[in-house]
Design an enzyme around this catalytic site. Structure first.
Site, PDB file in Angstrom:
ATOM      1  N   ARG A  55     -10.956   7.327   4.623  1.00 14.03           N
ATOM      2  CA  ARG A  55     -11.406   6.837   5.798  1.00 14.03           C
ATOM      3  C   ARG A  55     -12.149   7.732   6.759  1.00 14.03           C
ATOM      4  O   ARG A  55     -11.790   8.827   6.652  1.00 14.03           O
ATOM      5  CB  ARG A  55     -10.527   6.209   6.775  1.00 14.03           C
ATOM      6  CG  ARG A  55      -9.369   7.199   7.309  1.00 14.03           C
ATOM      7  CD  ARG A  55      -9.600   7.700   8.796  1.00 14.03           C
ATOM      8  NE  ARG A  55      -8.657   8.734   9.184  1.00 14.03           N
ATOM      9  CZ  ARG A  55      -8.917   9.833   8.978  1.00 14.03           C
ATOM     10  NH1 ARG A  55      -9.974  10.381   8.724  1.00 14.03           N
ATOM     11  NH2 ARG A  55      -8.067  10.859   9.717  1.00 14.03           N
ATOM     12  N   ASP A  64      -4.005   9.689  17.845  1.00 17.77           N
ATOM     13  CA  ASP A  64      -3.093   8.497  17.502  1.00 17.77           C
ATOM     14  C   ASP A  64      -1.863   8.741  17.708  1.00 17.77           C
ATOM     15  O   ASP A  64      -0.850   7.744  18.351  1.00 17.77           O
ATOM     16  CB  ASP A  64      -3.631   8.290  16.097  1.00 17.77           C
ATOM     17  CG  ASP A  64      -3.563   9.487  15.142  1.00 17.77           C
ATOM     18  OD1 ASP A  64      -3.683  10.551  15.798  1.00 17.77           O
ATOM     19  OD2 ASP A  64      -3.003   9.511  13.888  1.00 17.77           O
ATOM     20  N   SER A 184      -8.680  11.489   4.638  1.00 17.55           N
ATOM     21  CA  SER A 184      -7.167  11.055   4.294  1.00 17.55           C
ATOM     22  C   SER A 184      -6.968  10.244   2.879  1.00 17.55           C
ATOM     23  O   SER A 184      -6.638   9.303   2.530  1.00 17.55           O
ATOM     24  CB  SER A 184      -7.164   9.774   5.318  1.00 17.55           C
ATOM     25  OG  SER A 184      -5.826   9.301   5.615  1.00 17.55           O
ATOM     26  N   ASP A 233      -4.712   5.812   9.625  1.00 13.18           N
ATOM     27  CA  ASP A 233      -5.306   5.941   8.311  1.00 13.18           C
ATOM     28  C   ASP A 233      -4.935   4.931   7.458  1.00 13.18           C
ATOM     29  O   ASP A 233      -5.884   4.484   6.848  1.00 13.18           O
ATOM     30  CB  ASP A 233      -4.836   7.378   7.685  1.00 13.18           C
ATOM     31  CG  ASP A 233      -5.070   8.687   8.247  1.00 13.18           C
ATOM     32  OD1 ASP A 233      -5.870   8.478   8.958  1.00 13.18           O
ATOM     33  OD2 ASP A 233      -4.246   9.516   8.456  1.00 13.18           O
ATOM     34  N   SER A 276      -7.676  22.673   4.428  1.00 15.79           N
ATOM     35  CA  SER A 276      -6.354  22.921   5.382  1.00 15.79           C
ATOM     36  C   SER A 276      -5.178  22.699   4.613  1.00 15.79           C
ATOM     37  O   SER A 276      -4.810  21.627   4.429  1.00 15.79           O
ATOM     38  CB  SER A 276      -6.721  21.975   6.595  1.00 15.79           C
ATOM     39  OG  SER A 276      -5.694  22.269   7.446  1.00 15.79           O
TER      40      SER A 276
END
Length: 555
Positions: A55, A64, A184, A233, A276
């Site tokens: 997504r 969120d 995601s 997600d 990351s």
């Protein structure tokens, strides 16, 4: 009807799934290749292939988990899982053999077991257990996470036994969602896994004669049963709509509705190639931001006279209570926007009380919370690992509130653009692009979740003609998403390829994965299943699907 309340629909062909014959034809070889590899490894054809896309969050980063709404959309890169029940397993009920087409991921075998757990001195419960390694980011952990939700919902245990256990399963996984990119991949794996285990255990319907009773909202909640995150997600993977962003709100309950985008825009995803590593950086990055926003919420609640007990309260809940929100009398989108504008003017209380710094020390933060040190540690620090000398409560809260307001403004522009004339479209695109650029600036300066490569990539994107270009995902690396006029996409991608230094050493195939154009995923259809009518016919035909998430079966 709200999207979360819709039943899982039925797709009939790949054109409906991918939004065009071209995309369908390109996908057939990949799907067939996965099925053929499954047959080589397990000696039979798969019974099902489950698909879940990654997504892209167009706007609404890091809000969120504060329970504010977001605006994501599904993308074309996805996770595919070929699967089928097996009668040859000797490992017990529900055992799993999981293979991955990617050579770096080794074969895994595991079985769920029922274990007892003490809730308190008088209550003892039996529940399913899967050995999930939380210290490492292992690929099979996401398969297990999806399986866990299915076990908990469909195979209740009593005193260590299950009346009818799950069937043994063989799985073969492949994926095109770059790991650590912000698209995601983990949620896509969990959603696909959830759907695969539902299918092989016959927990989904088979077309119009036996429609599924499982709603999209229920599927989302099941998919996140064992992922300790918000459901943005998963919801984007399950509910995304064609030609639209998806406005997803989480409070007071999960809801989703489309926000149609102005025509003529395409989204270009560009991977910064900076990964990351959540397992390494969580203490100083993601985990720390979660704690900072939660503590900021308590301090604001105390300032606004909102009663808070020993529980953690979110920034969205504080805004609601401050504005007089009560159960059954929830804030409308318009009133929420007004409340956000009001609260944004009252955040100075979160700054350090002395000096010019915005960050506060641990001691100052505890004092501002109104809690005793041991209570503060129990509520805010005992369940999550963080590392910091100063905590930026003001900056984090300002980002969350301003970003939440931008989401509502983005949604409103999308709604207004639907009645626009052709001459007005460019103006609406520009408004959306400005909001996306403001989001990137806020993430970089207030939430400090960008990185030099992302900053460089978004600057290049805007100079190359992007209408708007923020990063997406958790940040500190990953991808950017650029809104580009459709007729400029080819030139835009070419310019970024030529000017972003990390792309210079990539071959053509790697470049194709690093930067690509996409549109929001095709919605569901409700026709009866039929065989595919392409020149190169697939051995598989679709049965179950949610927007961007599809189930196929062997005829």
């Amino acid at each position: 009807m709200d999207y979360a309340d819709q039943a899982i629909p039925v797709y009939t062909n790949l054109t409906d799934v991918f939004g065009g014959i071209g995309a369908s034809l390109q996908s057939i070889e990949r799907w067939n290749g996965l099925a053929q590899e499954f047959e080589k490894k397990f000696g039979r054809k798969p019974s099902y292939i489950a698909r879940a896309p990654g997504r892209v969050n167009l706007i609404g980063e890091h809000i969120d988990y504060a329970l504010f709404g977001v605006l994501p959309a599904a993308v074309e890169p996805d996770i595919l899982i070929a699967c089928g029940p097996t009668s040859t397993s000797t490992s017990g009920s529900g055992s799993v053999v999981a293979e991955n087409l990617h050579g770096k991921y080794s074969r895994q075998e595991f079985s769920p077991i029922v274990r007892g757990r003490s809730v308190d001195d008088t209550t003892h419960v039996e529940e399913w257990h899967l050995d999930i390694n939380t210290k490492e980011l292992r690929w099979e952990s996401y398969v297990k996470a999806g399986y866990y939700g299915v076990l908990q919902h469909y195979f209740p245990s009593s005193k260590g036994t299950v009346e009818k256990g799950p069937v043994p399963v063989d799985l073969l996984v492949t994926g095109s969602v770059p790991a650590g990119s912000g698209l995601s991949s983990s949620a896509a794996m969990v959603v696909a896994s959830t759907l695969a285990f539902l299918a092989v255990n016959d927990k989904l319907g088979h077309g119009p004669e036996r429609p599924s009773t499982l709603t999209k909202g229920q599927l989302v909640k099941m998919a996140m049963e064992n992922e300790k995150t918000s459901c943005m997600d998963q919801a984007a993977s399950v509910m995304s709509d064609p030609a639209s962003a998806l406005y997803i709100s989480f409070y007071p309950a999960l809801k989703a509705s489309p926000a149609s985008l102005p025509p003529g825009v395409v989204f270009v995803i560009a991977n910064s190639l900076v990964i990351s590593d959540k397992a390494v950086t969580a203490k100083t990055n993601y985990n720390l931001r979660v704690v900072e926003t939660l503590v900021a919420a308590r301090v604001l609640a105390r300032t606004f006279g909102v009663e808070v007990g020993q529980e953690r309260i979110t920034l969205r809940e504080v805004v609601g209570k401050y504005s007089g929100e009560t159960p059954g009398n929830w804030l409308s989108v318009e009133k929420l926007a007004t409340a956000l504008e009001d609260v944004l003017e009252k955040l100075d209380v979160l700054k350090a009380r002395e000096g010019s710094r915005s960050g506060v020390t641990m001691e100052e933060m505890v004092e501002m919370s109104g809690l005793a040190p041991d209570a503060f540690h129990r509520i805010y620090l005992s369940w999550i690992d963080v590392k910091a000398t100063h905590f930026e409560l003001y900056k984090r809260a300002k980002h969350v509130f301003s970003e939440a307001l931008r989401v509502l403004q983005f949604r409103q522009v999308c709604l207004e653009s639907q009645d626009s004339t052709e001459g007005d479209v460019a103006g609406y695109r520009r408004k959306l692009g400005d909001l996306m650029n403001e989001s990137q600036e806020s993430c970089a300066e207030l939430f400090n979740c960008s990185c030099p490569e992302i900053d460089q990539l978004t600057k290049l994107a805007r100079s190359a003609g992007a209408i708007g270009s923020p990063f997406l995902g958790a940040g500190w690396g990953g991808c950017t998403v650029s809104m580009v006029a459709e007729h400029q996409v080819k030139g835009f991608i070419s310019k970024i390829r030529d000017e972003y230094p990390p792309y210079q050493s990539l071959d053509e195939a790697a470049l194709g994965e690093a930067i690509f154009a996409t549109k929001p995923g095709r919605g569901a259809c409700g026709e009866s299943p039929r065989r595919l009518a392409y020149k190169k016919r697939s051995d598989y035909q679709p049965v179950f699907s949610t927007e961007g998430l599809n189930m196929w079966f062997c005829p």
